[in-house]
Design a protein around this motif. Structure first.
Motif, short mmCIF file in Angstrom:
data_model
loop_
_atom_site.label_atom_id
_atom_site.label_comp_id
_atom_site.label_asym_id
_atom_site.label_seq_id
_atom_site.Cartn_x
_atom_site.Cartn_y
_atom_site.Cartn_z
N ALA A 98 4.05 6.43 4.98
CA ALA A 98 4.18 6.62 6.42
C ALA A 98 5.55 6.21 6.95
N SER A 109 0.82 -1.21 0.00
CA SER A 109 0.00 0.00 0.00
C SER A 109 0.86 1.26 0.00
N LYS A 110 0.43 2.25 -0.75
CA LYS A 110 1.15 3.52 -0.79
C LYS A 110 1.09 4.22 0.56
N GLN A 111 0.05 3.94 1.32
CA GLN A 111 -0.05 4.54 2.66
C GLN A 111 1.07 4.05 3.57
#
Length: 204
Positions: free
Chosen positions: A153, A147-149
């Motif tokens: 992060a 995930s890009k999240q």
């Protein structure tokens, strides 16, 4: 130099190190000995150590060689991984073949060298079910489904990214094991992490 009529025996062992006192410094007293002779070759933390003893009889040379290897075991401790000269990738392929398991590899910063070393071993290609070189966040997301999240992060060179890479490689390759490496291998790379920061993850 070997005395006329003397007999020799030799052993090759291997050690790897990522931190702590450098192995060359640990072995300096051994390297300075005349008999047995200890030679150290290696780079990037992986070392081949050759011990060669010379005595009047073959049995005495073998005994001196073995005694020196025992000394080296005490000095090197957990850094020592082979008492008969096998490389890390050879031992890994032996273990995978024995267990009947396959491995997926994802790399960032190492340019595919990890997979290349595995494939260079006989039976290695049969054990390697998937490989991916993912130098940036986009390739990690597209090839490994991370995930890009998470990447935003924690960063693509983080402990969390390494874990996600190993899991993503295992899923993409449908293998029993997933292995990843990511980090900052150059001081020319701009990152929140210090150069030399390396994270390795293994998942099953």
């Amino acid at each position: 130099n070997r005395a006329p009529g003397s007999q020799t025996a030799s052993r090759v062992i291997r050690a790897a190190q990522l931190d702590g006192e450098p192995i060359p410094a640990l072995l300096r007293p051994f390297v300075e000995r005349q008999n047995p002779r200890v030679e150290l070759r290696g780079s990037m933390g992986d070392y081949e150590i050759t011990v060669e003893a010379s005595c009047q009889t073959k049995a005495a040379a073998v005994s001196l060689c073995d005694e020196t290897v025992e000394e080296l075991q005490g000095i090197l401790g957990p850094f020592l991984y082979s008492l008969s000269g096998e490389r890390l990738e050879e031992l890994a392929v032996q273990g995978l073949s024995h267990l009947g398991k396959t491995l997926a590899v994802a790399e960032s910063g190492s340019g595919g060298l990890l997979a290349q070393r595995i494939k260079a071993v006989p039976q290695g290609p049969a054990c390697l079910g998937f490989e991916a070189v993912t130098p940036d966040r986009q390739s990690k997301s597209e090839q490994l489904g991370i995930s890009k999240q998470l990447l935003g992060a924690h960063g693509g060179s983080s402990r969390q990214a390494a874990a996600a890479m190993a899991l993503g490689a295992r899923k993409q390759g449908e293998t029993q094991l997933g292995l990843s490496i990511t980090g900052i291998f150059s001081d020319q790379v701009k990152s929140r992490f210090q150069p030399g920061t390396i994270h390795v993850a293994l998942t099953d």
